[in-house]
Design a protein around this motif. Sequence first.
Motif, PDB file in Angstrom:
ATOM      1  N   TYR A 171     -16.238 -44.770  -6.458  1.00  0.00           N
ATOM      2  CA  TYR A 171     -15.186 -43.827  -6.842  1.00  0.00           C
ATOM      3  C   TYR A 171     -15.677 -42.885  -7.935  1.00  0.00           C
ATOM      4  CZ  TYR A 171     -10.697 -42.049  -8.502  1.00  0.00           C
ATOM      5  OH  TYR A 171      -9.674 -41.219  -8.880  1.00  0.00           O
ATOM      6  N   SER A 172     -16.433 -43.416  -8.881  1.00  0.00           N
ATOM      7  CA  SER A 172     -16.919 -42.598  -9.993  1.00  0.00           C
ATOM      8  C   SER A 172     -17.807 -41.466  -9.503  1.00  0.00           C
ATOM      9  CB  SER A 172     -17.696 -43.466 -10.981  1.00  0.00           C
ATOM     10  OG  SER A 172     -16.888 -44.511 -11.483  1.00  0.00           O
ATOM     11  N   SER A 175     -15.093 -39.686  -5.934  1.00  0.00           N
ATOM     12  CA  SER A 175     -13.633 -39.710  -5.805  1.00  0.00           C
ATOM     13  C   SER A 175     -13.148 -38.493  -5.017  1.00  0.00           C
ATOM     14  CB  SER A 175     -12.969 -39.731  -7.182  1.00  0.00           C
ATOM     15  OG  SER A 175     -13.021 -38.476  -7.818  1.00  0.00           O
ATOM     16  N   ASN A 254      -8.189 -43.770 -12.551  1.00  0.00           N
ATOM     17  CA  ASN A 254      -7.552 -44.351 -11.365  1.00  0.00           C
ATOM     18  C   ASN A 254      -8.238 -45.629 -10.905  1.00  0.00           C
ATOM     19  OD1 ASN A 254      -6.826 -41.603 -11.682  1.00  0.00           O
ATOM     20  ND2 ASN A 254      -6.052 -41.523  -9.596  1.00  0.00           N
ATOM     21  N   GLN A 255      -9.570 -45.664 -10.964  1.00  0.00           N
ATOM     22  CA  GLN A 255     -10.283 -46.853 -10.506  1.00  0.00           C
ATOM     23  C   GLN A 255      -9.915 -48.070 -11.348  1.00  0.00           C
ATOM     24  OE1 GLN A 255     -14.489 -46.849 -11.421  1.00  0.00           O
ATOM     25  NE2 GLN A 255     -14.185 -45.238 -12.945  1.00  0.00           N
ATOM     26  N   ALA A 458      -7.742 -32.956  -9.725  1.00  0.00           N
ATOM     27  CA  ALA A 458      -8.688 -33.749  -8.927  1.00  0.00           C
ATOM     28  C   ALA A 458      -9.133 -32.919  -7.729  1.00  0.00           C
ATOM     29  CB  ALA A 458      -8.067 -35.063  -8.445  1.00  0.00           C
TER      30      ALA A 458
END
Length: 522
Positions: A171-172, A175, A254-255, A458
């Motif tokens: 995700y980092s 995303s 978010n993760q 985002a």
Amino acid sequence: MAPHRLFSVFSGLLLVLAVLTGTATSASAAPTTALQAVEISGAGGVALKANWIAPAAAGQHPAIVFPSSWGLNDVEYIAQAKILAGRGFVVVSYTPRGWWLSGGTIDTAGPQDMADLSKVLDWTIANTPTDPARIGAAGISYGAGISLLGSGTDKRIRAVAALSGWSDLVYSLYSGSTRHRQSSGLLQLAAQLVGKPSPELSTALADFNANKNVGQVQAWAKARSAATYLDAINANQPAVLLANGWGDSFFPPNQLTDFFGKLTTPKRLELRPGDHAIAELTGVLGLPNDAWQSLYEWFDHYLGGQPNGAETEPAVQVKPLNASAEGYASWSALSGTARRYGLGKIRLLDGTGLLGGATSTGWTKKLPADKDTLASGGVVLLTNGAAAITGEQPSVWLPFVDRTRAGVWAADRPSSAQHIRGVPKVHLELTGAAATGTVVAYLYDLDTLGTAKLITHAPVSWLDAPGTTSVDVDLFATAYDLPAGHSLTLVVDTVDPLYYDENAAGGSVTVTGGSYVDVPLQ
């Protein structure tokens, strides 16, 4: 000044300041031993540079192991080591393999780093007055990631404080299926300047930048993600403190919220304004700091056995971007009830559409695929870092956002403040989209004079997907109070320097009716 020289100067200043302020202790600090530099034999005999300090009092004490941050070394934690030793802890700080004077090559929190962490624990128990039943691991950034992962591989770690760390490296990096350009670039630069990149790391970064072998890069990243080892962490039952910034451009929050919800250990999640490692920075220099104060209290209770109430405090503690600190029993308790704002037809007079009411149809907004606007997530580390210091969110003057390059939708101005808490979600209906593309969504607070403060944003990309008709993007988690009389405003464009975009030069993306934003409101 060239970026590599700027980075080197910054690193050097940080290390010098850590040494100069290393004598900082609380007035009631207990006597300690002298700080000692040592070399610890890691996995395979790799030499790990380290230092340690302990309370001067006889007997065994709880211990905390600190792996240093990406690009830094064990000198990083000297100031905090002295403070913690004065609070009754043995503290061992070490430079992970591949960095500075430690041997080996950078393993990026992989299996060799996990084996090294266990070797450091072995050494700590054998060579310092450590109680083997009371050992913790902590760190910032890279050190946080190693510590959190290590709590799933070594049962001796009974408590963790992961500051500005990650739980999901996939995700980092990716995303919204979008490659994070500036953050990965800075990590690569640091590795080249003061580290020895492994062939595996070099290959992963080269493939990431070239956007090839994506599955292999993601598998490499997944193997270095605490989320992959969630069951093991839950089985080991360490007490886990996670603390990050709302605007962390390396490891967006978010993760952590997803991971935190699945933890069944004693746990706490703290989120504050700022970018990566900014909230903890003054503490590294030995100065009073909220994040480090939480670390003290966490380890005082879960390793030191102090009845300070750490276990009864709210599990989720947040400092909103523009409001006082708040506590919640869970992340779901923080997240408000979603209110849907439909995107309306763009007005010819001002090039802006209405944000609000039911979703509408019968309109389109064409966005050029390779044209940037003033709307931006900022510059990695600097933009949100400055915002944390000044208390002011990054902003743009909305009339200067080019309507030929962006879609802009503004809501009616409410008569009372709106409390945004959680993850806003954007759904965009598309027509005639190319098989591959990117859009970036920005949520703003627009005042009456046209100044728009960034609440969150985002990117989202779609890859090799012919016939794409819609995309969904979870904006980065936020906590923000929209003042009465201000307009919640959405801007959508196709380019942001923070990210690689997947748009073809000269192409376009067309947003259509049926699009909306779901905003969590308390």
